[in-house]
Design a protein around this motif. Structure first.
Motif, PDB file in Angstrom:
ATOM      1  N   LEU A 163     -13.765   3.535   1.816  1.00  0.00           N
ATOM      2  CA  LEU A 163     -14.693   2.775   2.649  1.00  0.00           C
ATOM      3  C   LEU A 163     -15.143   3.609   3.843  1.00  0.00           C
ATOM      4  O   LEU A 163     -14.500   4.596   4.219  1.00  0.00           O
ATOM      5  CB  LEU A 163     -14.054   1.476   3.129  1.00  0.00           C
ATOM      6  CG  LEU A 163     -12.784   1.585   3.974  1.00  0.00           C
ATOM      7  CD1 LEU A 163     -13.104   1.544   5.459  1.00  0.00           C
ATOM      8  CD2 LEU A 163     -11.820   0.468   3.624  1.00  0.00           C
ATOM      9  N   ARG A 164     -16.260   3.193   4.417  1.00  0.00           N
ATOM     10  CA  ARG A 164     -16.776   3.774   5.659  1.00  0.00           C
ATOM     11  C   ARG A 164     -16.703   2.680   6.709  1.00  0.00           C
ATOM     12  O   ARG A 164     -17.344   1.636   6.566  1.00  0.00           O
ATOM     13  CB  ARG A 164     -18.213   4.268   5.460  1.00  0.00           C
ATOM     14  CG  ARG A 164     -18.777   5.078   6.613  1.00  0.00           C
ATOM     15  CD  ARG A 164     -20.075   5.741   6.173  1.00  0.00           C
ATOM     16  NE  ARG A 164     -20.636   6.599   7.212  1.00  0.00           N
ATOM     17  CZ  ARG A 164     -21.649   6.260   7.996  1.00  0.00           C
ATOM     18  NH1 ARG A 164     -22.206   5.052   7.859  1.00  0.00           N
ATOM     19  NH2 ARG A 164     -22.121   7.093   8.891  1.00  0.00           N
ATOM     20  N   GLU A 165     -15.937   2.912   7.742  1.00  0.00           N
ATOM     21  CA  GLU A 165     -15.603   1.862   8.694  1.00  0.00           C
ATOM     22  C   GLU A 165     -16.242   2.122  10.052  1.00  0.00           C
ATOM     23  O   GLU A 165     -16.213   3.239  10.577  1.00  0.00           O
ATOM     24  CB  GLU A 165     -14.074   1.787   8.852  1.00  0.00           C
ATOM     25  CG  GLU A 165     -13.609   0.668   9.746  1.00  0.00           C
ATOM     26  CD  GLU A 165     -12.103   0.626   9.875  1.00  0.00           C
ATOM     27  OE1 GLU A 165     -11.583  -0.426  10.276  1.00  0.00           O
ATOM     28  OE2 GLU A 165     -11.454   1.639   9.586  1.00  0.00           O
ATOM     29  N   ASP A 166     -16.835   1.066  10.628  1.00  0.00           N
ATOM     30  CA  ASP A 166     -17.402   1.163  11.969  1.00  0.00           C
ATOM     31  C   ASP A 166     -16.297   1.142  13.010  1.00  0.00           C
ATOM     32  O   ASP A 166     -15.249   0.491  12.831  1.00  0.00           O
ATOM     33  CB  ASP A 166     -18.337  -0.022  12.243  1.00  0.00           C
ATOM     34  CG  ASP A 166     -19.570   0.013  11.365  1.00  0.00           C
ATOM     35  OD1 ASP A 166     -19.939   1.113  10.908  1.00  0.00           O
ATOM     36  OD2 ASP A 166     -20.162  -1.063  11.132  1.00  0.00           O
ATOM     37  N   LEU A 167     -16.537   1.827  14.127  1.00  0.00           N
ATOM     38  CA  LEU A 167     -15.671   1.750  15.295  1.00  0.00           C
ATOM     39  C   LEU A 167     -16.337   0.876  16.347  1.00  0.00           C
ATOM     40  O   LEU A 167     -17.561   0.823  16.443  1.00  0.00           O
ATOM     41  CB  LEU A 167     -15.396   3.145  15.861  1.00  0.00           C
ATOM     42  CG  LEU A 167     -14.782   4.168  14.901  1.00  0.00           C
ATOM     43  CD1 LEU A 167     -14.470   5.464  15.636  1.00  0.00           C
ATOM     44  CD2 LEU A 167     -13.535   3.619  14.228  1.00  0.00           C
ATOM     45  N   VAL A 168     -15.506   0.184  17.121  1.00  0.00           N
ATOM     46  CA  VAL A 168     -16.000  -0.717  18.164  1.00  0.00           C
ATOM     47  C   VAL A 168     -15.238  -0.443  19.456  1.00  0.00           C
ATOM     48  O   VAL A 168     -14.218   0.255  19.463  1.00  0.00           O
ATOM     49  CB  VAL A 168     -15.834  -2.199  17.756  1.00  0.00           C
ATOM     50  CG1 VAL A 168     -16.651  -2.515  16.511  1.00  0.00           C
ATOM     51  CG2 VAL A 168     -14.357  -2.528  17.523  1.00  0.00           C
ATOM     52  N   VAL A 169     -15.727  -1.005  20.549  1.00  0.00           N
ATOM     53  CA  VAL A 169     -15.058  -0.882  21.843  1.00  0.00           C
ATOM     54  C   VAL A 169     -14.338  -2.192  22.127  1.00  0.00           C
ATOM     55  O   VAL A 169     -14.932  -3.280  22.011  1.00  0.00           O
ATOM     56  CB  VAL A 169     -16.076  -0.589  22.967  1.00  0.00           C
ATOM     57  CG1 VAL A 169     -15.383  -0.580  24.332  1.00  0.00           C
ATOM     58  CG2 VAL A 169     -16.758   0.757  22.722  1.00  0.00           C
ATOM     59  N   VAL A 170     -13.057  -2.113  22.476  1.00  0.00           N
ATOM     60  CA  VAL A 170     -12.304  -3.308  22.859  1.00  0.00           C
ATOM     61  C   VAL A 170     -11.952  -3.214  24.342  1.00  0.00           C
ATOM     62  O   VAL A 170     -11.669  -2.130  24.862  1.00  0.00           O
ATOM     63  CB  VAL A 170     -11.024  -3.489  22.014  1.00  0.00           C
ATOM     64  CG1 VAL A 170     -11.379  -3.834  20.582  1.00  0.00           C
ATOM     65  CG2 VAL A 170     -10.147  -2.253  22.061  1.00  0.00           C
ATOM     66  N   SER A 171     -11.992  -4.367  25.002  1.00  0.00           N
ATOM     67  CA  SER A 171     -11.668  -4.424  26.427  1.00  0.00           C
ATOM     68  C   SER A 171     -11.054  -5.780  26.727  1.00  0.00           C
ATOM     69  O   SER A 171     -11.086  -6.693  25.886  1.00  0.00           O
ATOM     70  CB  SER A 171     -12.932  -4.203  27.277  1.00  0.00           C
ATOM     71  OG  SER A 171     -13.928  -5.159  26.952  1.00  0.00           O
ATOM     72  N   SER A 172     -10.501  -5.909  27.905  1.00  0.00           N
ATOM     73  CA  SER A 172      -9.922  -7.185  28.310  1.00  0.00           C
ATOM     74  C   SER A 172     -11.037  -8.161  28.664  1.00  0.00           C
ATOM     75  O   SER A 172     -12.009  -7.795  29.325  1.00  0.00           O
ATOM     76  CB  SER A 172      -9.013  -6.985  29.519  1.00  0.00           C
ATOM     77  OG  SER A 172      -8.640  -8.233  30.080  1.00  0.00           O
ATOM     78  N   PRO A 173     -10.928  -9.429  28.232  1.00  0.00           N
ATOM     79  CA  PRO A 173     -11.953 -10.420  28.587  1.00  0.00           C
ATOM     80  C   PRO A 173     -12.090 -10.605  30.098  1.00  0.00           C
ATOM     81  O   PRO A 173     -13.131 -11.069  30.569  1.00  0.00           O
ATOM     82  CB  PRO A 173     -11.458 -11.700  27.907  1.00  0.00           C
ATOM     83  CG  PRO A 173     -10.550 -11.234  26.816  1.00  0.00           C
ATOM     84  CD  PRO A 173      -9.901  -9.994  27.344  1.00  0.00           C
ATOM     85  N   GLU A 174     -11.052 -10.263  30.852  1.00  0.00           N
ATOM     86  CA  GLU A 174     -11.094 -10.435  32.298  1.00  0.00           C
ATOM     87  C   GLU A 174     -11.722  -9.255  33.019  1.00  0.00           C
ATOM     88  O   GLU A 174     -12.010  -9.336  34.213  1.00  0.00           O
ATOM     89  CB  GLU A 174      -9.666 -10.669  32.826  1.00  0.00           C
ATOM     90  CG  GLU A 174      -9.001 -11.913  32.228  1.00  0.00           C
ATOM     91  CD  GLU A 174      -7.557 -12.049  32.671  1.00  0.00           C
ATOM     92  OE1 GLU A 174      -7.093 -11.190  33.453  1.00  0.00           O
ATOM     93  OE2 GLU A 174      -6.899 -13.015  32.243  1.00  0.00           O
ATOM     94  N   ALA A 175     -11.936  -8.152  32.319  1.00  0.00           N
ATOM     95  CA  ALA A 175     -12.544  -6.957  32.914  1.00  0.00           C
ATOM     96  C   ALA A 175     -14.060  -7.051  32.812  1.00  0.00           C
ATOM     97  O   ALA A 175     -14.598  -7.814  32.000  1.00  0.00           O
ATOM     98  CB  ALA A 175     -12.045  -5.707  32.197  1.00  0.00           C
ATOM     99  N   PRO A 176     -14.795  -6.297  33.644  1.00  0.00           N
ATOM    100  CA  PRO A 176     -16.264  -6.277  33.521  1.00  0.00           C
ATOM    101  C   PRO A 176     -16.676  -5.830  32.126  1.00  0.00           C
ATOM    102  O   PRO A 176     -16.011  -5.024  31.489  1.00  0.00           O
ATOM    103  CB  PRO A 176     -16.683  -5.250  34.588  1.00  0.00           C
ATOM    104  CG  PRO A 176     -15.556  -5.228  35.558  1.00  0.00           C
ATOM    105  CD  PRO A 176     -14.311  -5.462  34.756  1.00  0.00           C
ATOM    106  N   ARG A 177     -17.782  -6.373  31.633  1.00  0.00           N
ATOM    107  CA  ARG A 177     -18.253  -6.024  30.302  1.00  0.00           C
ATOM    108  C   ARG A 177     -18.691  -4.563  30.268  1.00  0.00           C
ATOM    109  O   ARG A 177     -19.355  -4.099  31.208  1.00  0.00           O
ATOM    110  CB  ARG A 177     -19.418  -6.914  29.888  1.00  0.00           C
ATOM    111  CG  ARG A 177     -19.013  -8.348  29.603  1.00  0.00           C
ATOM    112  CD  ARG A 177     -20.201  -9.169  29.136  1.00  0.00           C
ATOM    113  NE  ARG A 177     -19.783 -10.513  28.762  1.00  0.00           N
ATOM    114  CZ  ARG A 177     -19.326 -10.854  27.557  1.00  0.00           C
ATOM    115  NH1 ARG A 177     -19.259  -9.932  26.614  1.00  0.00           N
ATOM    116  NH2 ARG A 177     -18.954 -12.089  27.303  1.00  0.00           N
TER     117      ARG A 177
END
Length: 294
Positions: A163-177
């Motif tokens: 498979l070819r998999e996308d990467l994403v950015v994860v952050s805390s919901p309490e931190a600025p977007r």
């Protein structure tokens, strides 16, 4: 007529020498000679013409030889087939995978495999692609899930893309977007952001650092050196953001904000690898089939 006698007969026919034939089948030469004589009595015909330093087949021996080889080959096939069935009841599979794949891809597949073959032991080794390739090459693993391209090209390994998999950015919901709140963040938007980074040897570390450098900046690490679970825990705690596979983010989404990367984004190609010169055992081939199907 005994199976062992046919083995001894074929060994003598191929070596044309009783002593060398005995060495080939790991038996004392007198025992081999006795068994050949017993076979000749059973068949009522001499199989060899014995002259000093010259052993040749008689007509009876010439007639028996292809039949004996076929019987021995059929016996080997039967033994192999039974062994493969036994392996599916009580065998083992030694599977290597990167930690992110152990978290994202493997749990559902291994559960399905275990439900179908509960007697097969699953031995899982986590590591970077470089380490897994080395373990495959030395025979310590049957299969490995690795990230392409391999750290070093290896003609002794066969790889099949899964498979070819996308990467994403994860952050805390309490931190600025990230990226000022845009729905998709660019790699350039990570400049100046505090990142939680994996340890050296992690495929995701090299991929993320290379992408940042391609945009003309060095990433800023808030914490580095962790494995996947540690990185996700540090992100939840608000120490920084991280770039992770989409599958991992989907399975570990509780307490995390997931933001996709803007096109062209970042991707990685996952492949299943095994040695080219040694066929994996039956249980490993069955797991391979299930991985390819899914």
């Amino acid at each position: 007529m005994q199976f062992q006698q046919l083995q001894y007969f074929v060994a003598v026919a191929e070596t044309r020498h009783f002593t060398r034939a005995a060495e080939t089948v790991h038996v004392a030469q007198p025992s081999l000679s006795q068994q050949i004589k017993a076979l000749e009595r059973e068949l009522g015909a001499d199989l060899f013409l014995r002259a000093r330093g010259n052993i040749t087949l008689t007509d009876a021996g010439e007639a028996l030889l292809p039949l004996a080889r076929r019987i021995l080959a059929d016996a080997d096939t039967a033994r192999h087939e039974v062994l493969e069935l036994v392996q599916l009841r009580s065998g083992r599979v030694r599977l290597g995978a990167t930690p992110s794949l152990c978290t994202g891809l493997l749990p559902d597949v291994l559960r399905a495999f275990h439900d179908r073959y509960p007697g097969v032991r699953l031995l899982i080794e986590e590591g970077g692609s470089h380490d897994l390739v080395r373990e495959l090459a030395r025979g310590a693993l049957d299969l490995a899930l690795v990230v392409l391209p391999l750290p070093t090209a290896s003609p002794s390994l066969t790889t099949v893309e899964l498979l070819r998999e996308d990467l994403v950015v994860v952050s805390s919901p309490e931190a600025p977007r990230p990226g000022g709140g845009r729905r998709a963040v660019r790699i350039a938007d990570l400049e100046g952001e505090r990142l939680v980074m994996f340890r050296h040897g992690y495929d995701l570390r090299e991929l993320t650092v290379a992408a940042c450098r391609a945009e003309g900046f060095e990433p800023d690490f808030a914490v580095e050196g962790g494995e996947m679970d540690a990185v996700l825990g540090f992100v939840r705690a608000g120490l920084g953001m991280a770039v992770v596979p989409r599958m991992v983010a989907a399975r570990s989404g509780r307490g995390l904000r997931v933001t996709p990367l803007a096109r062209p984004g970042l991707h990685r190609t996952i492949a299943l690898a095994h040695r080219s010169d040694v066929a994996p055992p039956r249980a490993a081939r069955e797991l391979q089939r299930m991985l390819l199907e899914r």
